[in-house]
Design a protein around this motif. Structure first.
Motif, PDB file in Angstrom:
ATOM      1  N   PHE A  43       0.852  -1.189   0.000  1.00 60.26           N
ATOM      2  CA  PHE A  43       0.000   0.000   0.000  1.00 60.26           C
ATOM      3  C   PHE A  43       0.893   1.246   0.000  1.00 60.26           C
ATOM      4  O   PHE A  43       0.820   2.088   0.887  1.00 60.26           O
ATOM      5  N   ARG A  44       1.758   1.321  -0.994  1.00 56.54           N
ATOM      6  CA  ARG A  44       2.632   2.489  -1.109  1.00 56.54           C
ATOM      7  C   ARG A  44       2.392   3.185  -2.429  1.00 56.54           C
ATOM      8  O   ARG A  44       3.132   4.082  -2.816  1.00 56.54           O
ATOM      9  N   THR A  45       1.373   2.726  -3.153  1.00 58.54           N
ATOM     10  CA  THR A  45       0.969   3.425  -4.375  1.00 58.54           C
ATOM     11  C   THR A  45      -0.546   3.616  -4.290  1.00 58.54           C
ATOM     12  O   THR A  45      -1.235   2.844  -3.603  1.00 58.54           O
ATOM     13  N   LEU A 127       5.142 -13.856  12.456  1.00 60.46           N
ATOM     14  CA  LEU A 127       5.482 -12.440  12.548  1.00 60.46           C
ATOM     15  C   LEU A 127       6.534 -12.058  11.519  1.00 60.46           C
ATOM     16  O   LEU A 127       7.436 -12.843  11.211  1.00 60.46           O
ATOM     17  N   LYS A 128       6.400 -10.833  11.027  1.00 65.74           N
ATOM     18  CA  LYS A 128       7.417 -10.307  10.109  1.00 65.74           C
ATOM     19  C   LYS A 128       8.567  -9.771  10.975  1.00 65.74           C
ATOM     20  O   LYS A 128       8.325  -9.031  11.928  1.00 65.74           O
ATOM     21  N   PHE A 129       9.802 -10.143  10.686  1.00 69.85           N
ATOM     22  CA  PHE A 129      10.949  -9.584  11.390  1.00 69.85           C
ATOM     23  C   PHE A 129      11.493  -8.478  10.499  1.00 69.85           C
ATOM     24  O   PHE A 129      12.011  -8.738   9.405  1.00 69.85           O
ATOM     25  N   PHE A 130      11.333  -7.242  10.957  1.00 72.35           N
ATOM     26  CA  PHE A 130      11.577  -6.095  10.084  1.00 72.35           C
ATOM     27  C   PHE A 130      12.190  -4.919  10.851  1.00 72.35           C
ATOM     28  O   PHE A 130      11.737  -4.628  11.968  1.00 72.35           O
ATOM     29  N   PRO A 131      13.147  -4.203  10.291  1.00 75.98           N
ATOM     30  CA  PRO A 131      13.887  -4.495   9.065  1.00 75.98           C
ATOM     31  C   PRO A 131      15.010  -5.484   9.364  1.00 75.98           C
ATOM     32  O   PRO A 131      15.918  -5.176  10.148  1.00 75.98           O
ATOM     33  N   PRO A 155      11.382 -12.861   7.882  1.00 75.65           N
ATOM     34  CA  PRO A 155      12.313 -11.730   7.834  1.00 75.65           C
ATOM     35  C   PRO A 155      12.177 -10.984   6.516  1.00 75.65           C
ATOM     36  O   PRO A 155      12.050 -11.604   5.450  1.00 75.65           O
ATOM     37  N   THR A 156      12.197  -9.680   6.614  1.00 75.54           N
ATOM     38  CA  THR A 156      12.064  -8.812   5.430  1.00 75.54           C
ATOM     39  C   THR A 156      12.868  -7.548   5.685  1.00 75.54           C
ATOM     40  O   THR A 156      12.917  -7.061   6.817  1.00 75.54           O
ATOM     41  N   GLY A 157      13.477  -7.026   4.622  1.00 70.74           N
ATOM     42  CA  GLY A 157      14.267  -5.800   4.760  1.00 70.74           C
ATOM     43  C   GLY A 157      15.737  -6.129   4.605  1.00 70.74           C
ATOM     44  O   GLY A 157      16.355  -6.656   5.539  1.00 70.74           O
ATOM     45  N   GLY A 158      16.254  -5.897   3.413  1.00 76.17           N
ATOM     46  CA  GLY A 158      17.674  -6.173   3.168  1.00 76.17           C
ATOM     47  C   GLY A 158      17.965  -7.607   2.768  1.00 76.17           C
ATOM     48  O   GLY A 158      19.111  -8.022   2.724  1.00 76.17           O
ATOM     49  N   ILE A 159      16.910  -8.393   2.507  1.00 68.53           N
ATOM     50  CA  ILE A 159      17.127  -9.781   2.064  1.00 68.53           C
ATOM     51  C   ILE A 159      17.294  -9.774   0.534  1.00 68.53           C
ATOM     52  O   ILE A 159      16.533  -9.103  -0.177  1.00 68.53           O
ATOM     53  N   GLY A 177      10.668 -12.250   2.998  1.00 71.78           N
ATOM     54  CA  GLY A 177       9.978 -11.311   2.122  1.00 71.78           C
ATOM     55  C   GLY A 177      10.966 -10.306   1.550  1.00 71.78           C
ATOM     56  O   GLY A 177      12.047 -10.105   2.120  1.00 71.78           O
ATOM     57  N   GLY A 178      10.587  -9.691   0.426  1.00 68.45           N
ATOM     58  CA  GLY A 178      11.460  -8.644  -0.072  1.00 68.45           C
ATOM     59  C   GLY A 178      11.126  -8.166  -1.450  1.00 68.45           C
ATOM     60  O   GLY A 178      10.388  -8.828  -2.193  1.00 68.45           O
ATOM     61  N   THR A 179      11.687  -7.021  -1.764  1.00 67.92           N
ATOM     62  CA  THR A 179      11.399  -6.393  -3.058  1.00 67.92           C
ATOM     63  C   THR A 179      12.338  -6.896  -4.157  1.00 67.92           C
ATOM     64  O   THR A 179      12.123  -6.591  -5.316  1.00 67.92           O
ATOM     65  N   TRP A 180      13.374  -7.651  -3.753  1.00 66.06           N
ATOM     66  CA  TRP A 180      14.354  -8.058  -4.776  1.00 66.06           C
ATOM     67  C   TRP A 180      13.744  -8.977  -5.822  1.00 66.06           C
ATOM     68  O   TRP A 180      14.247  -9.085  -6.936  1.00 66.06           O
TER      69      TRP A 180
HETATM   70  C1  3PG Z   1       8.780  -4.257   2.833  1.00 65.48           C
HETATM   71  O1  3PG Z   1       7.988  -3.545   2.240  1.00 65.48           O
HETATM   72  O2  3PG Z   1       8.431  -5.257   3.463  1.00 65.48           O
HETATM   73  C2  3PG Z   1      10.233  -3.878   2.822  1.00 65.48           C
HETATM   74  O3  3PG Z   1      10.380  -2.547   2.476  1.00 65.48           O
HETATM   75  C3  3PG Z   1      11.021  -4.730   1.900  1.00 65.48           C
HETATM   76  O4  3PG Z   1      12.361  -4.473   2.120  1.00 65.48           O
HETATM   77  P1  3PG Z   1      13.441  -4.692   0.953  1.00 65.48           P
HETATM   78  O5  3PG Z   1      13.136  -3.660  -0.097  1.00 65.48           O
HETATM   79  O6  3PG Z   1      14.797  -4.479   1.595  1.00 65.48           O
HETATM   80  O7  3PG Z   1      13.289  -6.089   0.418  1.00 65.48           O
END
Ligand code: 3PG
Length: 182
Positions: A43-45, A127-131, A155-159, A177-180
């Motif tokens: 939900f960022r757009t 649970l999401k482990f973030f970041p 875990p999500t964020g930097g993966i 999870g992740g955007t990569w």
């Molecule tokens: C998310 O929306 O869960 C995170 O911003 C994803 O983090 P990442 O871009 O480092 O994968």
């Protein structure tokens, strides 16, 4: 397929920021080709809810979740659009209550033992482990394991493809999870 089954089977949750149905169409094709049954639409757009509705209609077998959900109103929008699950970066009792009343699975973000204890009190064990990377990554998850044996983390964020395998090796990691991938 149930959302938890889809998460477990995929081992990853691609997170995507989509601006239009056209972008969603391309992504759905790529997911199909890769054999991935799951996607988290952030939900960022402004188009997030419309994109979730579009994907649910066109690809009914795809497990489509809503991510970056910050308010009960957004949770309601995601639910109305047909989202299968909701992910948030943090823990909020108002959101917990709304998702519970909507009977939609909610995966809140946590980063500390205190937050995990609150989540457990609310009856949440996935649970999401973030970041993830910024909060100590696999080292922190290993330290949390003996204290919270019933919790399974996403875990999500930097993966990235570089460190994904290290996370998936941990018994308390359900998926990453992740955007990569998105
Ligand atoms: C998310 O929306 O869960 C995170 O911003 C994803 O983090 P990442 O871009 O480092 O994968």
């Amino acid at each position: 397929m149930d959302w938890l089954e889809a998460v477990e089977r995929a081992g990853v949750i691609p997170v995507a920021m989509l601006e239009s149905e056209e972008e969603a169409w391309f992504l759905a094709g790529a997911l199909e080709e890769a054999g991935l049954p799951i996607i988290e639409v952030a939900f960022r757009t402004a188009a997030a809810a419309a994109v979730i509705r579009y994907l649910r209609r066109g690809w009914p077998a795809l497990c489509v979740g809503a991510g970056t959900v910050l308010t009960p109103a957004q949770a309601e929008q995601a639910f109305q659009a047909g989202a299968c699950f909701i992910v948030s970066p943090g823990l909020d009792e108002g959101l917990a209550a709304r998702c519970q009343s909507l009977r939609i699975p909610w995966i809140p973000g946590v980063a500390t033992p205190t937050e995990i204890m609150v989540a457990l009190r609310l009856g949440l064990t996935v649970l999401k482990f973030f970041p993830a990377e910024a909060m100590g990554g696999t080292k922190t998850l290993s330290a949390l394991m003996p204290l919270f044996p019933d919790v399974r983390f996403i875990p999500t964020g930097g993966i990235t493809s570089r460190n994904l395998a290290d996370y998936l090796k941990l018994p308390n990691v359900l998926a990453c999870g992740g955007t990569w991938l998105g």
